[in-house]
Structures are given as structure tokens and as C-alpha cells.
Design a protein around this motif. Structure first.
Motif, PDB file in Angstrom:
ATOM      1  N   LEU A 139      36.855 -86.062  29.784  1.00 10.44           N
ATOM      2  CA  LEU A 139      35.770 -87.017  29.549  1.00 10.44           C
ATOM      3  C   LEU A 139      34.499 -86.642  30.325  1.00 10.44           C
ATOM      4  O   LEU A 139      33.398 -87.069  29.959  1.00 10.44           O
ATOM      5  CB  LEU A 139      36.216 -88.430  29.944  1.00 10.44           C
ATOM      6  CG  LEU A 139      37.256 -89.097  29.035  1.00 10.44           C
ATOM      7  CD1 LEU A 139      37.653 -90.462  29.589  1.00 10.44           C
ATOM      8  CD2 LEU A 139      36.734 -89.252  27.616  1.00 10.44           C
ATOM      9  N   LYS A 140      34.657 -85.842  31.383  1.00  6.63           N
ATOM     10  CA  LYS A 140      33.494 -85.391  32.168  1.00  6.63           C
ATOM     11  C   LYS A 140      32.972 -84.055  31.670  1.00  6.63           C
ATOM     12  O   LYS A 140      32.016 -83.500  32.233  1.00  6.63           O
ATOM     13  CB  LYS A 140      33.876 -85.272  33.637  1.00  6.63           C
ATOM     14  CG  LYS A 140      34.311 -86.597  34.268  1.00  6.63           C
ATOM     15  CD  LYS A 140      34.818 -86.383  35.683  1.00  6.63           C
ATOM     16  CE  LYS A 140      35.351 -87.664  36.300  1.00  6.63           C
ATOM     17  NZ  LYS A 140      35.915 -87.451  37.653  1.00  6.63           N
ATOM     18  N   GLN A 146      35.386 -81.619  23.404  1.00  6.55           N
ATOM     19  CA  GLN A 146      36.440 -81.983  24.346  1.00  6.55           C
ATOM     20  C   GLN A 146      36.402 -83.476  24.669  1.00  6.55           C
ATOM     21  O   GLN A 146      37.446 -84.114  24.830  1.00  6.55           O
ATOM     22  CB  GLN A 146      36.316 -81.149  25.619  1.00  6.55           C
ATOM     23  CG  GLN A 146      36.635 -79.672  25.398  1.00  6.55           C
ATOM     24  CD  GLN A 146      36.857 -78.923  26.692  1.00  6.55           C
ATOM     25  OE1 GLN A 146      36.687 -79.463  27.786  1.00  6.55           O
ATOM     26  NE2 GLN A 146      37.239 -77.648  26.588  1.00  6.55           N
ATOM     27  N   ILE A 147      35.198 -84.038  24.757  1.00  6.02           N
ATOM     28  CA  ILE A 147      35.085 -85.483  24.982  1.00  6.02           C
ATOM     29  C   ILE A 147      35.675 -86.240  23.800  1.00  6.02           C
ATOM     30  O   ILE A 147      36.417 -87.220  23.966  1.00  6.02           O
ATOM     31  CB  ILE A 147      33.616 -85.889  25.210  1.00  6.02           C
ATOM     32  CG1 ILE A 147      33.120 -85.327  26.547  1.00  6.02           C
ATOM     33  CG2 ILE A 147      33.449 -87.401  25.172  1.00  6.02           C
ATOM     34  CD1 ILE A 147      31.671 -85.612  26.840  1.00  6.02           C
ATOM     35  N   THR A 152      39.899 -89.576  21.629  1.00  9.95           N
ATOM     36  CA  THR A 152      40.880 -89.796  20.568  1.00  9.95           C
ATOM     37  C   THR A 152      42.261 -90.073  21.151  1.00  9.95           C
ATOM     38  O   THR A 152      42.964 -91.007  20.741  1.00  9.95           O
ATOM     39  CB  THR A 152      40.939 -88.584  19.626  1.00  9.95           C
ATOM     40  OG1 THR A 152      39.632 -88.298  19.118  1.00  9.95           O
ATOM     41  CG2 THR A 152      41.886 -88.840  18.461  1.00  9.95           C
ATOM     42  N   VAL A 153      42.661 -89.256  22.133  1.00  9.33           N
ATOM     43  CA  VAL A 153      43.963 -89.454  22.773  1.00  9.33           C
ATOM     44  C   VAL A 153      43.990 -90.774  23.529  1.00  9.33           C
ATOM     45  O   VAL A 153      44.966 -91.545  23.449  1.00  9.33           O
ATOM     46  CB  VAL A 153      44.293 -88.291  23.723  1.00  9.33           C
ATOM     47  CG1 VAL A 153      45.573 -88.583  24.504  1.00  9.33           C
ATOM     48  CG2 VAL A 153      44.421 -86.996  22.951  1.00  9.33           C
ATOM     49  N   LEU A 154      42.939 -91.041  24.269  1.00 10.35           N
ATOM     50  CA  LEU A 154      42.891 -92.252  25.084  1.00 10.35           C
ATOM     51  C   LEU A 154      42.966 -93.497  24.205  1.00 10.35           C
ATOM     52  O   LEU A 154      43.690 -94.460  24.521  1.00 10.35           O
ATOM     53  CB  LEU A 154      41.604 -92.269  25.914  1.00 10.35           C
ATOM     54  CG  LEU A 154      41.493 -93.367  26.978  1.00 10.35           C
ATOM     55  CD1 LEU A 154      42.666 -93.310  27.944  1.00 10.35           C
ATOM     56  CD2 LEU A 154      40.171 -93.212  27.739  1.00 10.35           C
ATOM     57  N   ILE A 181      29.672 -92.273  29.620  1.00  8.52           N
ATOM     58  CA  ILE A 181      29.421 -91.648  28.314  1.00  8.52           C
ATOM     59  C   ILE A 181      28.483 -92.521  27.486  1.00  8.52           C
ATOM     60  O   ILE A 181      27.553 -92.024  26.833  1.00  8.52           O
ATOM     61  CB  ILE A 181      30.747 -91.432  27.565  1.00  8.52           C
ATOM     62  CG1 ILE A 181      31.630 -90.446  28.324  1.00  8.52           C
ATOM     63  CG2 ILE A 181      30.499 -90.930  26.136  1.00  8.52           C
ATOM     64  CD1 ILE A 181      33.038 -90.323  27.768  1.00  8.52           C
ATOM     65  N   ALA A 182      28.691 -93.849  27.527  1.00 10.37           N
ATOM     66  CA  ALA A 182      27.915 -94.768  26.697  1.00 10.37           C
ATOM     67  C   ALA A 182      26.441 -94.772  27.056  1.00 10.37           C
ATOM     68  O   ALA A 182      25.573 -94.852  26.178  1.00 10.37           O
ATOM     69  CB  ALA A 182      28.489 -96.181  26.814  1.00 10.37           C
TER      70      ALA A 182
END
Length: 1024
Positions: A139-140, A146-147, A152-154, A181-182
Motif C-alpha cells: 500500500l506504500k 501494486q497498490i 484487492t486482497v485487503l 492513499i485517499a
């Protein structure tokens, strides 16, 4: 093995069935015999870029099935004795993360994310502790791919992976990472939409938390404040060409869903942010979202691709629906109410709602292809939820004070649009106005006070001839609604009559199916308030309209046709029974369109019952001549899945026809109908056919037992013999209780009408009934069988008790079996007549004072565990069965009748007696300390104190006659008066007699068996 597996995966996609089947069988074999190596091959294939996407997808799909079967016993699909080896599991987990980080094809990543989530639901955190840190690192990442993969997994884990305990330990870092991210300017709207969806998923966990600690409350307050700001900023984004191209509609759609979830999960914490910034930003976006929706959906020149499920048009529509739903859900908020009280704001809301209510180009095409969809929409039975529906729901949900303003605003909007050249806008405004008016006929006063009723009628009349079918249809519906709502205002005018005449004519002559159906809606509303001088013409016009629609009627349209035919029947039942009227024929044809539709069949039965009840005995033969032939022609012994519902409906209608027929039945009815239904009863397994058939036979016997006795089949068997064969079949334990649910009615009728003719067969019949009762479990079935014996006991209690006592059954004599089943199920018996009969029979049974009855021990009161306050579910009841006290049967009878008396007593009819009872110092009935020991807290014998009852007091009903108990059964005590009044009198007279004549016995029983409420009831009646 990789090459071999690849070839097998390719073969599974072969167009040749034998090749596919062979490959699938080989794959299944490899899964079982080489599980470890096969799974590694699948994960390897998924990573090879040179393989086609379809093969790599297939590898992951097969791997998922393999994982479900062999990974963990935690999975419902786990089927193998031993799971995969730990080293294989570790390798798969590692390689899946590699795919997630390095593969860019979205289909592969989505499948990979799903696999990771599924494995994590079993392995995290014990077997896969590093997973969460891996996701946080992704996420970073500086890579959007990759994010996307991590989100998607989270989201998958939040939807169906983490437990509540696991989420609690990681909620804070998740919220922080998603917030970063938002608010970042780096990432696309698509990534931000997925981020919002992930937050949405996380909010579901908080709904599972009952109490919130101080630290959790602080976390929630911070989260609500920060995310309210984020959501508001997203809703404030503009719809310029660049943002539209980059999924701004998708982002706002996700945001609106999250806002509503936030408000639902944390209503108190969100309250301070509802107006500012949330409502303000949503309100500001409403006209922009509406404009975008209209440009995409309501402009025939637009070339938008509505079939693209991921395209802008779809998300624009969904976004607008979410905005409207949010405004509807918050319509009761006091601050938002004050906002709407400013006239400009309410006018803007209504204007936007009217614009949104236009028929979209997409809907226009659908309705043109299938007009039945339009009818379903008008009946509010469509499975689709559109912007048009959402706009209507919003406006009709606004609090009552706004209706007086909304209706004139909408009416003037219709008048304004009538002078413009847009059928779509005018129809939308008409639709929304009609949606509000149809809520309450009293709303017509707002049209009258705003002087808009007459202009609206003029506009509607002018649109009757409009070339557009949708505007034409809507004008008919609106005309009927306005005339209905403004009846008093228009009663002296010619306008309603002219409009109705035009509607009746168009109902069968307009070229459009959609318009003709709309005319039926309108006619129903016209005739609900306006009577016509020429009712026969109206009736014929309705029938002709239905006839013009019947051929193509599907889905919900048959329900409209049946409702319209019932209206025609109510105008003149005498006309409806004539063969030339076609009413009955059309009613059957409409019902036959979908006999499995419960509402349709229920409406059909209601219409037919009304016709049956409204036809006098002189016209009943003609009614039978018209109705029976088409019904009987539909009966067949070839029962299939396709016709079983229709057969059940036909038998139900025939049963209704006989039930309301005069006695004796028209000559020939039994000969024409009974043989076919009897044949079905002897072979059918369907419970509805057997239940309806049982009721039909019972009605035949009750109405004309002689005609059935005189009928004989081709083998010489009489109707009575055939009925006995049917009874024998349904009393057989092999027949399900649901199928034999009404057989007790048949047995009762046979015993009542043919008992003296049956000889030894009567005893056999009653023994068979008692045997079926001995093993019965369903309360309704038990009640139906009990009625056989209740009916007999009400006539001759001593003889029946003797007979039952001498009846040997499997586990006890008949008296024990019948009384235990009867007293154990009495509380759930249904039906006024049935309860009255049971009450009468039990009272007579008690009055025998037969020691054989008094020696039978049955369940008394429920034994409760005061320390256990948990709800008794079915599963808990199985683990811990309910326990009851044991009491003699005659005491149980008293307790049941006392309870029944307390539940049906008309307090207002006895209020004077109750008041007088409080003033008496001496009575001739039960006295003494035993009654005075009852706590004063038990003052409320019927849920009301004497003081409360005096407030409700009105003229008391007539006093009951005194009854002197002699020890004999006095049937004069139970003279029929009908309804609850009769049951009430049976009970009160019985209880008074028992109290008067068994004073000492009652004192003894009271201290042992009766509850405080039962004692209070007895105390009241001994003073009454």
C-alpha cells in the motif's frame, strides 16, 4: 509435469466434448494422486507470461478448487483425509505474493487476490503472520498496480477473511494507510474508488461490536471526522471531460455508498457532520449528477454504451440512485427539514426529481420490446430499481408538511411543460405527480386549493391523442388519479364522465398494448369514486380491454387483468355469470398464465368467491353452467410439474363454487365434477391438490349428501364408498401431514351425514382417525383431526368418551390419545368456529366429571429457569427440551378455558359488572383468605384495571342468564349465537357454573394448580 498440465488445461477448452471430458477426468486424477506436485505446476503456469491469459486463468481456477478441497478442514468444501504438505502450502503462499507484485493483467491479479484471501481466512495470522505487513508495504508502494493488488486482497479479506478479533488488532494501521492513499494527489480515481470500497468493507466490522471502550470511541470519532472530509472532497469533484474519462462517476458512486454505511454504522458520531460537510456536498452534486445522467440516458442522440458494466453510463446511473437514496434516508433529519422549508430549496429538489423521473432511452427501448415490463413498474413489482423509482421514493417519503407544497409545485411543473415540446419531460413530471397523489385520496385538496385540478384534466385530455405511447399512457393514468382524488370538486362536472368514456373506449381500441393496460389502471381509479349510469357499458368495456390484452399478458400483467375483471364482476355479478360476458373465461385464462404466482391465484380466488357469494340460488345453476365446464376441462390425472399449480387452482375454485352454493346442489353437479376430482385424490401426491380436494369433498357432503350418495362409478361403487377410499388413503401414515391437512373436515362431514349408514365402518373410520392423530405432529393437522372428535363430543359427550376409552391404540387407549393431543395443541388452534366448537366440547367433557378423564395426566404449565433469560431457539430446545408440570386432564381443561376467556372477553360489555363487583362486600360464591392472598400487583386481570375499564365503559351488553349446574350435560347452555360473542357466552356461563357449584373443589385446585392470573380471573367471575 508443467507441460503435461498445460496441455490438459488447453484441452479443457476444446470445442470437442470428448476431449474436454477426458482432460477433466485426468486433471481430477492428478489432483488426487499427485496433489503436491500438481498444485506447484498450477502456480508455475499462472506466472508464465508467454502462456495465453485463458490458460493462466484456468490454472488459478483449478488451483482454487484444489485449495478448497485440500488446504484446511476449516473450509466447507474440504474433502480429503489429509491436507497439503506444509512446505507446499508455504511455496504456494510465497508464489501467490510474487504474482500479486509482478503480474499486471487485471484478471490474473483478481484471481490471485481471491486465492490469497481464501488462504488467509484459514492461515492468518498463525500460519501466515507476515501477510499483513506485506500488504501494508504494498500500500506504500510507488506502483499503482501494486497498490491496486494490495487493495484487492485487503478488500477480499475484509469481506470474507478476517475475524472480528483479527480486525480489531489491525484496524488503525488499515485506516491510516487507506487515508494516505485517499488524500494523495498521485493516485487515479479508480484507485481511490477501490480505497473507498475497502473502507466501506471495514465499517461492517464495527456493526458487530456491542459496546465501545474509551479508546475505541476516540478512534471512531477521529475516523468519522477525517473520512467525512475525504468523502466531501470527492463529492465536490467536477464532471469535466478529464475527470469523466478518469472514473469520477465510479469514485463518487463508491463514496455515496460509504457515506451511507458510515452514517448507518456510527449515527451518533456522524450526526455533527451530516449537514456540513456531507449533505452540503451531496446537495451541491445533485444537479451536476442529474445533468450528466440526463445527457447520457435521456438524450436519444447520445451513443452511450449501456451494455458496458464498467463504463461511465452505468456508474452515473448508480451514483444518482445512491444520492437520491441518501436524501430519502435523511429526509426526517430536523436540520435537513429546515433546509427544505426554504421554498427555493424544495422547488429545486422537486424540479430535479421531476427531471430524473423521465423515461430513459434505455427504458423506452425495454418497454417497447416488452410492454409487460411497464405494467410491472406501475404495479411496483419490477425487480429493477431505477433513477425514476428512486426519485419517486424520495418525493413520496418527504415528511407530511411538505406535501401541501410539493403537489402544487409538481402540478404547475406539468402545466408549464405542457406548452413545451418534450414528451419525455412532461411524462416524467406527470409520473412524479401521480406517484404522490396515489398515496392518499385526500391529497386532491391541494390541487383544488392551488387551482390546478382543471388545467391538469385539460392537459391530460389533450394528451389522449398524442402520438407518443408513453405520454398517452401516462395521461390516462393521471386523469383517473386526479378525478378520484378530486371527487367532491368534480362531482357536478361533466369532465370526469367524458374522460372515463374516452378511457373505456381506448382500453380496447388503442393500438398500443401499453396504453390499453394503462387505461385499466385509470378505469380502476375512476370507478373507485365515480358511479356511472350505464354500468353495463362500463363492465363490457373492461371485459373487452382485458380480452385485447390477454394473449400477450405475461409476468405481472395477468394480476392487473384479474383485478380489472373483479371490478367488472362487482359492477354487476349477474352479468358476469352469463356465458356471453366472457368474464369467467377470461378470469381463468388470466390465472392460467402463471398459476404458481401466489398473488395472482389469491386475487383470482377472491374474485371468484365474490362472484359465488353474490349469486343467488335462482341464478346459481346458470353460474355453474358457465363456470364449471371450462374448469373441469382443465382437470387431468396426468399430473406434471407444469400443470400441478393449475390443477390445484382449479380444484380450489370448484371448492369455492360448491362452498357458496345453495343446498341441495344443482342437479348433475356431483356427476359432472366429483369423478374427476376423486380420481386425482386417489393418485396425487401434491399437498395443495390434496388439501383443496379434501375441502371440495367436505363441501359436497355438507351441501348435498344425497346427491353424492346416489352417484355410482362405472364399477357400481357409491360416492360414499369412493370418499371412504380417499379418507383411507389420506389417513395412511405414508401420506405426508401437509397433504392430509384437511382430511379431518371430510371425516367430520362423513360422520355427520352418513354415520348412521356406515355400521361397523364408522368405528373403523374413527379408529383410523385416532391412530393418525396418535402420531401427528403438525399443529394444524392435529387441529383438523381433533375437530372430528370435538364435533361428536359436543353432541353426545358421554357416548364418545366411552367409545374412545374402549378404543385400543398402539400406546394407549383412544381417550388418552385424543385428550393429550387436544389439550397439548389447543393454544395454537385457529378459526372462530373451530375455537368455539373446541370450547364447547371441552366444557362438556369437563362437566361429565368422568373419573377416566380426570385420571389422565397431561402437560401443565411450562417450567421456567429464572436464572436462564436467553431466548429459546429451536436448536436450544432440541439440546434442552422444554419441561412442563404434570396435571390431571380436567384441570388442564379449566386452565385452557380460563385462558381463552381472558383472551377474548369483550371488556366493554362487562365493565358495569366489573365495577359493581368491586363494590360488593359479600357474595354467594367463593370467599375467603385464599383469594385475598393474591398480590395487589395482579390487579390487571385483562391488562386493564377497573379504573381503566371505567374509562372505556359504554352501554353494557345484555346480562347472561343464570345457569344451575346439575351434573348433566345441558346443550341449551351452548345455543348458537355466532362469532366471539357465542364463545364468550359459552365460557362465562361455564365458569360461573363451575365456581357456583364447585366452591370447595375450586379452593383446593386454586392453591395447587392455578397461576396468579388464573386465580384473578376466577375471582373476577365469582363476583361478576
Amino acid at each position: 509435469m508443467d507441460l503435461q498440465v498445460t496441455e490438459l488445461l488447453e484441452a479443457t477448452q476444446s470445442p470437442q466434448q470428448d476431449v474436454r471430458k477426458s482432460a477433466e477426468e485426468r486433471i481430477d486424477q492428478l489432483q488426487r494422486t499427485h496433489t503436491d506436485t500438481f498444485s506447484i505446476s498450477l502456480i508455475n503456469i499462472a506466472q508464465v507470461d508467454s502462456y495465453p491469459i485463458a490458460i493462466r486463468q484456468a490454472a488459478l481456477v483449478v488451483l482454487r478448487m484444489l485449495i478448497l478441497k485440500s488446504w484446511s478442514a476449516q473450509f466447507d468444501e474440504f474433502a480429503w483425509s489429509t491436507p497439503l504438505a506444509n512446505e507446499v502450502k508455504q511455496s504456494i503462499r510465497k508464489e501467490l505474493i510474487v504474482i500479486l507484485q509482478s503480474v499486471y493483467e487485471s484478471k490474473i491479479r483478481s484471481l490471485t487476490a481471491n486465492l490469497i484471501s481464501k488462504i488467509a481466512s484459514a492461515d492468518f495470522p498463525d500460519e501466515w503472520p507476515e501477510l499483513f505487513n506485506i500488504l501494508m508495504e504494498l500500500l506504500k508502494s510507488s506502483s499503482e498496480d501494486q497498490i491496486y493488488s494490495a487493495l484487492t486482497v485487503l478488500k477480499e479479506l475484509l469481506d470474507d477473511g478476517f475475524t472480528l478479533e483479527q480486525f480489531g488488532s489491525i484496524a488503525s494501521p488499515i485506516f491510516d494507510a487507506l487515508h494516505s492513499i485517499a488524500i494523495s494527489q498521485t493516485w487515479s480515481f479508480y484507485i481511490k474508488a477501490l480505497t473507498v470500497d475497502t473502507i466501506h468493507a471495514s465499517l461492517n466490522f464495527f456493526e458487530q461490536i456491542d459496546s465501545k471502550s474509551g479508546s475505541l470511541k476516540a478512534f471512531i470519532l477521529k475516523a468519522v471526522e477525517s473520512w467525512s472530509g475525504v468523502f466531501s472532497s470527492f463529492m465536490n469533484l467536477s464532471y469535466n471531460d478529464e475527470t469523466r474519462k478518469n472514473n469520477v462517476a465510479l469514485l463518487k458512486y463508491s463514496t455515496m455508498k460509504a457515506i451511507q454505511q458510515l452514517d448507518s454504522t456510527f449515527p451518533e458520531e456522524t450526526e455533527k457532520f451530516i449537514i456540513n460537510p456531507l449533505f452540503n456536498s451531496v446537495w451541491a452534486d445533485l444537479p451536476k449528477a442529474t445533468s450528466l445522467f440526463l445527457s447520457l440516458y435521456c438524450d436519444p442522440e447520445n451513443e452511450a454504451d449501456f451494455s458496458n458494466l464498467e463504463g461511465e453510463p452505468r456508474y452515473t446511473k448508480l451514483l444518482l440512485i445512491e444520492i437520491l437514496e441518501f436524501l430519502r434516508n435523511k429526509s426526517s433529519n430536523s436540520d435537513i427539514n429546515r433546509f427544505y422549508k426554504e421554498e427555493y430549496n424544495l422547488q429545486e429538489l422537486v424540479a430535479l426529481a421531476a427531471a430524473i423521473s423521465q423515461i430513459s432511452v434505455e427504458e423506452e427501448r425495454e418497454f417497447e420490446d416488452d410492454s409487460n415490463m411497464f405494467v410491472a413498474e406501475e404495479l411496483s413489482l419490477s425487480s429493477k430499481f431505477t433513477c425514476r423509482t428512486a426519485a419517486s421514493d424520495l418525493v413520496t417519503t418527504l415528511d407530511q408538511p411538505f406535501v401541501a407544497s410539493i403537489i402544487p409545485i409538481l402540478a404547475n411543473r406539468v402545466i408549464e411543460l405542457a406548452s413545451q415540446n418534450s414528451w419525455r419531460m412532461l411524462e416524467g413530471a406527470m409520473f412524479l405527480l401521480e406517484s404522490v397523489l396515489v398515496e392518499d385520496t385526500d391529497y386532491g385538496k391541494y390541487l383544488i386549493s392551488s387551482s390546478t385540478a382543471e388545467p391538469l384534466m385539460s392537459i391530460a385530455a389533450s394528451c389522449f391523442a398524442h402520438q407518443n405511447v408513453f405520454l398517452r399512457a401516462r395521461s390516462y393514468i393521471l386523469a383517473g388519479t386526479v378525478c378520484r382524488n378530486c371527487k367532491a370538486f368534480m362531482s357536478s362536472m361533466e369532465t370526469p364522465v367524458k374522460l372515463l368514456d374516452n378511457t373505456l373506449l381506448s382500453g380496447s381500441t388503442d393500438e398500443s398494448f401499453l396504453v390499453r393496460a394503462s387505461c385499466l389502471f385509470s378505469i380502476q381509479r375512476f370507478l373507485s369514486e365515480f358511479s356511472r349510469k350505464n354500468n353495463k357499458a362500463s363492465q363490457m368495456a373492461i371485459v373487452e380491454a382485458v380480452a385485447s390484452l390477454i394473449e400477450d399478458a405475461e409476468d405481472e400483467t395477468p394480476s392487473l387483468l384479474v383485478e380489472s375483471l373483479e371490478l367488472a364482476i362487482r359492477i354487476s355479478p349477474g352479468f358476469a355469470i352469463l356465458p356471453d360476458s366472457k368474464v369467467i373465461e377470461l378470469l381463468f385464462r388470466a390465472a392460467a398464465k402463471d398459476p404458481s404466482n401466489i398473488q395472482l391465484t389469491s386475487d383470482t380466488i377472491d374474485a371468484f368467491e365474490f362472484l359465488s357469494q353474490s349469486t343467488d340460488e335462482y341464478l346459481y345453476p346458470r353460474f355453474c353452467e358457465t363456470a364449471i365446464p371450462p374448469l373441469v376441462s382443465g382437470l387431468t390425472t396426468n399430473i406434471t410439474d407444469e400443470n400441478v399449480f393449475q390443477l390445484a387452482l382449479i380444484i380450489n375454485l370448484l371448492s369455492s363454487l360448491v362452498d357458496h352454493a345453495p343446498s341441495p346442489l344443482p342437479i348433475g353437479l356431483v356427476d359432472f365434477v366429483f369423478p374427476k376430482i376423486a380420481s386425482l385424490m386417489l393418485i396425487a401426491d401434491d399437498n395443495q391438490i390434496l388439501q383443496n380436494g379434501s375441502e371440495f369433498i367436505a363441501h359436497i357432503i355438507e351441501h348435498d349428501s344425497q346427491q353424492l350418495r346416489d352417484w355410482h362409478d362405472e364399477y357400481g361403487k357409491s360416492g360414499v364408498e369412493v370418499v371412504l377410499n380417499i379418507i383411507a388413503r389420506l389417513l395412511n401414515p405414508d401420506i405426508e401431514e401437509s397433504s392430509a391437512m384437511c382430511i379431518g373436515e371430510v371425516v367430520t362431514a362423513v360422520v355427520d351425514r352418513y354415520g348412521h349408514d356406515l355400521g361397523d365402518l364408522l368405528n373403523q373410520l374413527l379408529i383410523a382417525t385416532a391412530r393418525r392423530l396418535e402420531k401427528a405432529s403438525h399443529p394444524v393437522f392435529i387441529q383438523n383431526l381433533i375437530l372430528v372428535f370435538a364435533n361428536m363430543i359436543s353432541i353426545d359427550p358421554q357416548t364418545v368418551v366411552n367409545f374412545l376409552y374402549d378404543m385400543p391404540l398402539e400406546h394407549a387407549n383412544g381417550l388418552v390419545v385424543v385428550l393429550k393431543a387436544w389439550l397439548g395443541s389447543f393454544d395454537v388452534f385457529r378459526g372462530y368456529k373451530e375455537i368455539r366448537l373446541n370450547t364447547m366440547a371441552l366444557a362438556k367433557c369437563y362437566m361429565l366429571h368422568d373419573p377416566r378423564v380426570e385420571s389422565i395426566i397431561v402437560d401443565g404449565d411450562l417450567i421456567t429457569d429464572d436464572a436462564d433469560s436467553s431466548i429459546i431457539t429451536r436448536s436450544r430446545a432440541k439440546k434442552k427440551p422444554l419441561k412442563y408440570t404434570s396435571i390431571p386432564a380436567h384441570i388442564k381443561i379449566l386452565k385452557l378455558l380460563l385462558k381463552e376467556l381472558s383472551s377474548i372477553t369483550d371488556i366493554s360489555s362487562t365493565s358495569n359488572e366489573m365495577a359493581r363487583a368491586q363494590e360488593k362486600s359479600n357474595t354467594t360464591s367463593i370467599e375467603g383468605d385464599e383469594w385475598e392472598d393474591i398480590s395487589s400487583a395482579n390487579e390487571f386481570a385483562y391488562g386493564l384495571s377497573v379504573k381503566d375499564i371505567r374509562k372505556l365503559e359504554h352501554e353494557a351488553s345484555e346480562e347472561y342468564d343464570d345457569y344451575s349446574y346439575t351434573g348433566e350435560s345441558d346443550t341449551s347452555l351452548f345455543d348458537n349465537k355466532g362469532g366471539d360473542e357465542e364463545t364468550n357466552e359459552i365460557l362465562t356461563t361455564f365458569i360461573k357454573a363451575v365456581i357456583t357449584n364447585e366452591q370447595e373443589h375450586m379452593l383446593q385446585l386454586g392453591s395447587i394448580y392455578f397461576t396468579p392470573l388464573e386465580l384473578e380471573t376466577l375471582k373476577f367471575w365469582q363476583n361478576a
